[in-house]
Design a protein around this motif. Structure first.
Motif, PDB file in Angstrom:
ATOM      1  N   UNK A   1      -2.736  14.478   7.780  1.00 28.05           N
ATOM      2  CA  UNK A   1      -4.028  14.994   7.449  1.00 28.05           C
ATOM      3  C   UNK A   1      -4.452  15.176   6.000  1.00 28.05           C
ATOM      4  N   UNK A   2      -5.254  14.151   5.666  1.00 26.59           N
ATOM      5  CA  UNK A   2      -5.280  13.825   4.296  1.00 26.59           C
ATOM      6  C   UNK A   2      -4.165  13.817   3.439  1.00 26.59           C
ATOM      7  N   UNK A   3      -3.325  12.908   3.966  1.00 27.53           N
ATOM      8  CA  UNK A   3      -1.625  13.059   3.207  1.00 27.53           C
ATOM      9  C   UNK A   3      -1.868  12.250   2.224  1.00 27.53           C
ATOM     10  N   UNK A   4      -1.835  12.612   1.115  1.00 30.46           N
ATOM     11  CA  UNK A   4      -1.962  11.733  -0.262  1.00 30.46           C
ATOM     12  C   UNK A   4      -0.525  11.248  -0.742  1.00 30.46           C
ATOM     13  N   UNK A   5      -0.506  10.000  -0.830  1.00 26.84           N
ATOM     14  CA  UNK A   5       0.557   9.490  -1.313  1.00 26.84           C
ATOM     15  C   UNK A   5       0.257   8.549  -2.490  1.00 26.84           C
ATOM     16  N   UNK A   6       1.466   8.547  -3.614  1.00 25.34           N
ATOM     17  CA  UNK A   6       0.905   7.635  -4.602  1.00 25.34           C
ATOM     18  C   UNK A   6       0.928   6.044  -4.283  1.00 25.34           C
ATOM     19  N   UNK A   7       0.252   5.226  -4.687  1.00 26.44           N
ATOM     20  CA  UNK A   7       0.084   3.609  -4.572  1.00 26.44           C
ATOM     21  C   UNK A   7       1.634   3.349  -4.802  1.00 26.44           C
ATOM     22  N   UNK A   8       2.518   3.949  -5.429  1.00 25.09           N
ATOM     23  CA  UNK A   8       3.733   3.608  -5.936  1.00 25.09           C
ATOM     24  C   UNK A   8       4.735   3.549  -4.523  1.00 25.09           C
ATOM     25  N   UNK A   9       4.100   4.266  -3.358  1.00 22.95           N
ATOM     26  CA  UNK A   9       4.605   4.238  -2.185  1.00 22.95           C
ATOM     27  C   UNK A   9       4.410   3.309  -1.178  1.00 22.95           C
ATOM     28  N   UNK A  10       3.590   2.527  -1.495  1.00 26.95           N
ATOM     29  CA  UNK A  10       2.956   1.422  -0.415  1.00 26.95           C
ATOM     30  C   UNK A  10       3.969   0.371  -0.474  1.00 26.95           C
ATOM     31  N   UNK A  11       4.701   0.103   0.639  1.00 29.42           N
ATOM     32  CA  UNK A  11       5.787  -0.507   0.911  1.00 29.42           C
ATOM     33  C   UNK A  11       5.844  -2.068   0.301  1.00 29.42           C
ATOM     34  N   UNK A  12       6.678  -2.251  -0.745  1.00 28.48           N
ATOM     35  CA  UNK A  12       6.673  -3.522  -1.166  1.00 28.48           C
ATOM     36  C   UNK A  12       5.621  -3.938  -2.105  1.00 28.48           C
ATOM     37  N   UNK A  13       4.675  -2.908  -2.334  1.00 31.05           N
ATOM     38  CA  UNK A  13       3.416  -2.984  -3.148  1.00 31.05           C
ATOM     39  C   UNK A  13       2.370  -3.868  -2.701  1.00 31.05           C
ATOM     40  N   UNK A  14       2.325  -4.117  -1.436  1.00 33.00           N
ATOM     41  CA  UNK A  14       1.227  -5.223  -1.138  1.00 33.00           C
ATOM     42  C   UNK A  14       0.584  -4.518   0.366  1.00 33.00           C
ATOM     43  N   UNK A  15      -0.625  -4.517   0.351  1.00 31.64           N
ATOM     44  CA  UNK A  15      -1.526  -4.233   1.356  1.00 31.64           C
ATOM     45  C   UNK A  15      -1.402  -5.211   2.322  1.00 31.64           C
ATOM     46  N   UNK A  16      -1.625  -4.818   3.779  1.00 36.93           N
ATOM     47  CA  UNK A  16      -1.906  -5.931   4.796  1.00 36.93           C
ATOM     48  C   UNK A  16      -0.479  -6.675   5.220  1.00 36.93           C
ATOM     49  N   UNK A  17       0.899  -6.075   4.843  1.00 35.13           N
ATOM     50  CA  UNK A  17       1.825  -6.829   5.281  1.00 35.13           C
ATOM     51  C   UNK A  17       2.716  -5.809   6.018  1.00 35.13           C
ATOM     52  N   UNK A  18       2.139  -4.739   6.226  1.00 37.41           N
ATOM     53  CA  UNK A  18       2.939  -3.691   7.259  1.00 37.41           C
ATOM     54  C   UNK A  18       3.252  -4.319   8.591  1.00 37.41           C
ATOM     55  N   UNK A  19       2.286  -4.972   9.263  1.00 33.83           N
ATOM     56  CA  UNK A  19       2.626  -5.428  10.551  1.00 33.83           C
ATOM     57  C   UNK A  19       4.145  -6.504  10.362  1.00 33.83           C
ATOM     58  N   UNK A  20       3.920  -7.497   9.643  1.00 32.07           N
ATOM     59  CA  UNK A  20       5.165  -8.481   9.478  1.00 32.07           C
ATOM     60  C   UNK A  20       6.277  -7.573   9.070  1.00 32.07           C
ATOM     61  N   UNK A  21       6.114  -6.434   7.967  1.00 30.62           N
ATOM     62  CA  UNK A  21       7.344  -5.738   7.955  1.00 30.62           C
ATOM     63  C   UNK A  21       7.978  -4.786   9.194  1.00 30.62           C
ATOM     64  N   UNK A  22       7.060  -4.652   9.948  1.00 31.70           N
ATOM     65  CA  UNK A  22       7.509  -3.718  11.121  1.00 31.70           C
ATOM     66  C   UNK A  22       8.407  -4.916  12.048  1.00 31.70           C
TER      67      UNK A  22
END
Ligand code: CAA
Length: 385
Positions: A214-235
């Motif tokens: 619920x509006x859970x705010x995380x720093x951009x440094x917690x973006x896995x691998x530092x890249x957007x849109x790669x999450x499905x491949x990571x999964x």
């Protein structure tokens, strides 16, 4: 077949067998009744440095690879499928960081996971996104140097035991699987909420929760691998490596059920002799043992392929998951049959194996999804042959 194992494999097997005998077996039935988490087993594993078998040495783990991990999981699950699950799920949760995390993320999170100080869970599935994982709806929106996550996750295994979560959300729903992005979220992050705990048929000591953002705010440094849109491949990369150790859980359950069936049929007297002396029973035991051995070879082969750095392990990984977990279900069902009426009673340990086995055919991708992965790979190979 000890001859096929290395000294290192035998070391992990003997260590895990010892922990399973001393710490898992005595509490398995009680935890099945109470639903309590096996913290005493976690402590025993911690003491032996087994909480980070799969984590590279540079980040505080043993760097012992997937085969050794599978061997450990097999031995623990042989005495309790539920406790085996609590252990494998920690490996599952950490794999996205191991496989795709930035150097900073690996240094920040992996040492605490390897030492057993913190447990980590995997938040991919949602109420309406199970097999079709790519249709997930949890949303992550960039806001300055942060991301704000909103959404609801289902089937977070180890939910209330963990303190770190690998969370998959979309930064752009219009991009489908290419919008999916992974984040690392710590439990105390404002906006992270643990939800309902499921009342399960088996693996009852495992807390499987809903998790809410619920509006859970995380720093951009917690973006896995530092890249957007790669999450499905990571999964998907994670599941390719993780399926062999869920297969190892199935293998352990099957071996444990066979152990109990052998012991019981040798003792149980009917018509003036042990029932194991009847050919009909021996044929059943022979089939069960053959299936267990075949499952072991497939699981170990898949794990060796990952350890050897084979590029595409999706097919072998799905094959071992299907075979070993279908074997767990079949062998544990046959074991209950061999116990007769007693097999159906909770006074005896065998019915728990059947209940614990069932989930292994469902989670980490249903066995129908595994067959789909295998089928797609076969067609692709055929096309490129
Ligand atoms: N490795 C890397 N990338 C992969 C991949 C893999 N193994 N498989 C697919 N991809 C990529 C594809 O190349 C494609 O990339 P592009 O966009 O660049 O083309 C993208 O991912 C989408 O691929 P698909 O079109 O094949 O995806 P799909 O939507 O058809 O889904 C699926 C494929 C195999 C069905 C997948 O959704 C799946 O595995 N579903 C099951 C989910 C699952 O296993 N959930 C388990 C949750 S965890 C759990 O249960 C654990 C627990 O509690 C203990």
């Amino acid at each position: 077949m000890d001859e096929l194992l290395t000294k290192d494999n035998l070391h992990y097997r003997d260590l895990a067998r010892d922990i399973a005998e001393k710490h898992v077996k005595p509490i398995a039935a009680e935890l099945d009744r109470t639903g309590e988490y096996p913290w005493s087993v976690v402590n025993a594993l911690k003491e032996e440095g087994m909480m980070g078998v799969w984590i590279p040495k540079d980040y505080g783990g043993a760097g012992a690879g997937l085969l050794n991990l599978c061997i450990v999981v097999e031995q623990i699950s042989r005495k309790c499928g539920g406790i085996g699950c609590t252990y494998v799920v920690n490996a599952l949760g950490s794999l996205p960081i191991v496989l795709a995390g930035t150097e900073e993320q690996k240094k920040k999170y992996l040492p605490d996971i390897a030492s057993g100080k913190k447990l980590i869970a995997f938040c991919l599935s949602e109420k309406n996104a199970g097999s079709d994982a790519g249709s997930l709806k949890a949303r992550a929106e960039r806001d300055g140097d942060d991301y704000v996550i909103n959404g609801d996750k289902k089937w977070t295994t180890n939910g209330e035991a963990a303190s770190i979560y690998s969370v998959f959300a979309t930064v752009n729903p219009e991009r489908g699987t290419r919008g999916v992005t992974a984040f690392i979220v710590e439990r105390e992050t404002p906006g992270f909420e643990l939800g309902k705990r499921e009342d399960l048929m088996g693996i009852r000591c495992v807390p499987v929760n809903e998790t809410h953002f619920r509006n859970c705010r995380v720093s951009a440094s917690e973006l896995l691998g530092g890249a957007e849109g790669r999450g499905f491949k990571h999964a998907m990369m994670t599941l390719d490596v993780a399926r062999p150790f869920v297969a190892a859980q199935g293998l352990g359950i099957a071996q444990g059920a066979l152990d109990l069936a052998l012991e019981y049929t040798k003792e149980r007297q009917q018509f003036g002799q042990s029932i194991a002396s009847f050919q009909g029973i021996q044929f059943m035991l022979a089939d069960m043992a053959t299936q267990v051995e075949a499952a072991r070879h497939l699981v170990y082969t898949a794990a060796r392929a990952v350890d050897a750095g084979v590029k595409d392990v999706s097919k072998i990984s799905a094959m071992c998951k299907v075979f070993a977990t279908d074997t767990a279900m079949k062998v544990s069902t046959d074991a209950v049959q061999l116990f007769g009426g007693y097999g159906y009673c909770r006074d005896y340990p065998i019915e728990k194996y059947m209940r614990d086995a069932k989930i292994t055919q469902i989670y980490e991708g249903t066995n129908q999804i595994q067959r789909m992965v295998i089928g797609r790979a076969l067609i692709k190979e055929g096309a490129s042959a």
